[in-house]
Design an enzyme around this catalytic site. Structure first.
Site, mmCIF file in Angstrom:
data_model
loop_
_atom_site.group_PDB
_atom_site.id
_atom_site.type_symbol
_atom_site.label_atom_id
_atom_site.label_comp_id
_atom_site.label_asym_id
_atom_site.label_seq_id
_atom_site.Cartn_x
_atom_site.Cartn_y
_atom_site.Cartn_z
ATOM 1 N N SER A 298 10.155 -3.229 -12.786
ATOM 2 C CA SER A 298 10.557 -2.796 -11.442
ATOM 3 C C SER A 298 9.838 -1.494 -11.143
ATOM 4 O O SER A 298 9.375 -0.806 -12.065
ATOM 5 C CB SER A 298 12.072 -2.554 -11.429
ATOM 6 O OG SER A 298 12.450 -1.807 -10.296
ATOM 7 N N TYR B 84 20.525 0.419 -14.687
ATOM 8 C CA TYR B 84 19.400 -0.453 -14.309
ATOM 9 C C TYR B 84 18.062 0.258 -14.535
ATOM 10 O O TYR B 84 17.148 -0.301 -15.161
ATOM 11 C CB TYR B 84 19.560 -0.853 -12.836
ATOM 12 C CG TYR B 84 18.493 -1.789 -12.310
ATOM 13 C CD1 TYR B 84 18.596 -3.175 -12.488
ATOM 14 C CD2 TYR B 84 17.384 -1.304 -11.622
ATOM 15 C CE1 TYR B 84 17.621 -4.037 -11.996
ATOM 16 C CE2 TYR B 84 16.411 -2.159 -11.121
ATOM 17 C CZ TYR B 84 16.534 -3.527 -11.312
ATOM 18 O OH TYR B 84 15.575 -4.385 -10.814
HETATM 19 P P1 NAD Z 1 18.239 -12.738 -8.684
HETATM 20 O O1 NAD Z 1 19.629 -12.246 -8.800
HETATM 21 O O2 NAD Z 1 17.912 -13.755 -7.669
HETATM 22 O O3 NAD Z 1 17.693 -13.262 -10.078
HETATM 23 C C1 NAD Z 1 18.168 -12.855 -11.315
HETATM 24 C C2 NAD Z 1 18.110 -14.040 -12.235
HETATM 25 O O4 NAD Z 1 18.550 -13.649 -13.536
HETATM 26 C C3 NAD Z 1 19.035 -15.167 -11.774
HETATM 27 O O5 NAD Z 1 18.351 -16.385 -11.863
HETATM 28 C C4 NAD Z 1 20.166 -15.112 -12.786
HETATM 29 O O6 NAD Z 1 20.777 -16.362 -13.004
HETATM 30 C C5 NAD Z 1 19.430 -14.639 -14.012
HETATM 31 N N1 NAD Z 1 20.338 -14.096 -15.015
HETATM 32 C C6 NAD Z 1 21.319 -13.164 -14.856
HETATM 33 N N2 NAD Z 1 21.969 -12.962 -16.014
HETATM 34 C C7 NAD Z 1 21.383 -13.787 -16.929
HETATM 35 C C8 NAD Z 1 21.596 -14.041 -18.306
HETATM 36 N N3 NAD Z 1 22.548 -13.400 -18.995
HETATM 37 N N4 NAD Z 1 20.818 -14.967 -18.922
HETATM 38 C C9 NAD Z 1 19.861 -15.635 -18.253
HETATM 39 N N5 NAD Z 1 19.603 -15.425 -16.947
HETATM 40 C C10 NAD Z 1 20.360 -14.510 -16.294
HETATM 41 O O7 NAD Z 1 17.368 -11.430 -8.439
HETATM 42 P P2 NAD Z 1 15.781 -11.225 -8.456
HETATM 43 O O8 NAD Z 1 15.517 -10.147 -7.480
HETATM 44 O O9 NAD Z 1 15.052 -12.495 -8.343
HETATM 45 O O10 NAD Z 1 15.573 -10.590 -9.902
HETATM 46 C C11 NAD Z 1 14.663 -11.099 -10.861
HETATM 47 C C12 NAD Z 1 14.073 -9.962 -11.665
HETATM 48 O O11 NAD Z 1 13.276 -9.146 -10.802
HETATM 49 C C13 NAD Z 1 15.117 -9.022 -12.286
HETATM 50 O O12 NAD Z 1 14.691 -8.651 -13.583
HETATM 51 C C14 NAD Z 1 15.093 -7.827 -11.364
HETATM 52 O O13 NAD Z 1 15.479 -6.641 -12.007
HETATM 53 C C15 NAD Z 1 13.622 -7.800 -10.975
HETATM 54 N N6 NAD Z 1 13.331 -7.037 -9.758
HETATM 55 C C16 NAD Z 1 13.766 -7.459 -8.545
HETATM 56 C C17 NAD Z 1 13.446 -6.715 -7.415
HETATM 57 C C18 NAD Z 1 13.854 -7.120 -6.025
HETATM 58 O O14 NAD Z 1 13.653 -6.334 -5.088
HETATM 59 N N7 NAD Z 1 14.411 -8.287 -5.818
HETATM 60 C C19 NAD Z 1 12.706 -5.538 -7.543
HETATM 61 C C20 NAD Z 1 12.304 -5.133 -8.810
HETATM 62 C C21 NAD Z 1 12.611 -5.900 -9.916
#
Ligand code: NAD
Length: 272
Positions: A157, A170
């Site tokens: 991130s 986080y």
């Molecule tokens: P999201 O909530 O749609 O996806 C998160 C995913 O992680 C989901 O599919 C969920 O089922 C899975 N998950 C949660 N707990 C779990 C576990 N114990 N075991 C297996 N899977 C698990 O959100 P997203 O934005 O798609 O996030 C995906 C990644 O991207 C994360 O690591 C998040 O930190 C990172 N991220 C997102 C953003 C953003 O702006 N959306 C920015 C920076 C980083």
């Protein structure tokens, strides 16, 4: 999915995308399938969501299966890798994408809130990366399939470098991912395993729904993004494909920020 078979960059490769059932993970799973990879869509809770992603991939002519596993539980991660080996023989690409936010002011943060985020975001990435690396080393090089013996992509991130008040658990997990990625990249390079991270900025997914609930909140978020738009999962999918493909064969140990310039500290543009 418009790529023709002849130009597919991940042909004959097996890719595991943790948390591939929603948001960025779903975007990465679809992008990798469109490039010829057989994709394992891992999910922790919603079998229906994972199944939807699988069906979308298959409708577009790709190959995918779903596997349930909580990435923070060692026994479930080991069982998932056993199933992958049984079904496909091996793995070529791991996308360590699963992640959660459990927000709290620091003064009120409970040990449980801290531990939950560290367990999923950091220990989950450790467990999956270790199993993937063990599998890559066991299988050995397959230069006819890919120049590298294996590729690991960690979803970090912008908060790997930008502090984030109210989200200390986080931001700490993402800072930890940076050293997990760099130290494993250093240790595994002699095995021809490449390890890199993607540092997304604000991408429209369920994780940040609250931060862009109203037009005012969205406007405020956009002040942090010089490029002037919130990202889409496909913006990250294309970066992940590149990092997994031979086009980036000389790239290891980096975080590629895909953030519309969020890490350029836009607050300094007219206030330095
Ligand atoms: P999201 O909530 O749609 O996806 C998160 C995913 O992680 C989901 O599919 C969920 O089922 C899975 N998950 C949660 N707990 C779990 C576990 N114990 N075991 C297996 N899977 C698990 O959100 P997203 O934005 O798609 O996030 C995906 C990644 O991207 C994360 O690591 C998040 O930190 C990172 N991220 C997102 C953003 C953003 O702006 N959306 C920015 C920076 C980083």
């Amino acid at each position: 999915m418009t790529t023709s078979a002849a130009s597919q960059r991940l042909q004959k490769q097996v890719a595991l995308v943790t948390g591939g059932s929603s948001g960025i993970g779903a975007g990465v799973a679809k992008a990798m399938a469109a490039e010829g990879a057989t994709v394992i869509v891992n999910y922790a809770h919603s079998a229906d969501e994972a199944e939807e992603v699988r069906q979308e991939i298959e409708k577009a002519g790709g190959k995918a299966i779903t596997i349930k596993a909580d990435v923070s539980k060692e026994d479930e991660v080991l069982a998932m890798f056993d199933q992958i080996r049984k079904e496909f023989g091996t793995l070529h690409i791991l996308v360590n994408n699963s992640g959660i936010q459990v927000d709290s002011p620091f003064l009120d943060m409970t040990l449980e809130q801290w531990q939950k985020v560290i367990d999923v975001n950091l220990t989950g990435q450790f467990l999956c990366a270790r199993e993937a690396a063990r599998e890559f080393v066991r299988r050995g090089p397959q230069p006819e399939i890919s120049k590298a013996t294996g590729k690991i992509i960690c979803m970090s991130s912008v908060h790997e470098v930008i502090p984030w008040a109210g989200h200390v658990n986080y931001a700490t997990s993402k800072g930890g991912i940076m050293q997990l990625m760099k130290s494993t990249a250093q240790e595994l390079a002699p095995h021809k395993i490449r390890v890199n991270s993607i540092g997304p900025g604000a991408i429209a997914t369920p994780i940040n729904l609250e931060a862009r609930d109203t037009p005012e909140e969205e406007k405020s978020l956009l002040t942090l993004i010089p490029y002037g738009r919130i990202g889409e999962p496909a913006d990250i999918g294309s970066v992940a494909v590149w990092l997994a493909s031979d086009e980036s064969d000389y790239v290891t140990g980096i975080t590629l920020f895909a953030d519309g310039g969020m890490t350029l500290y836009p607050g300094f543009a007219d206030n330095g």
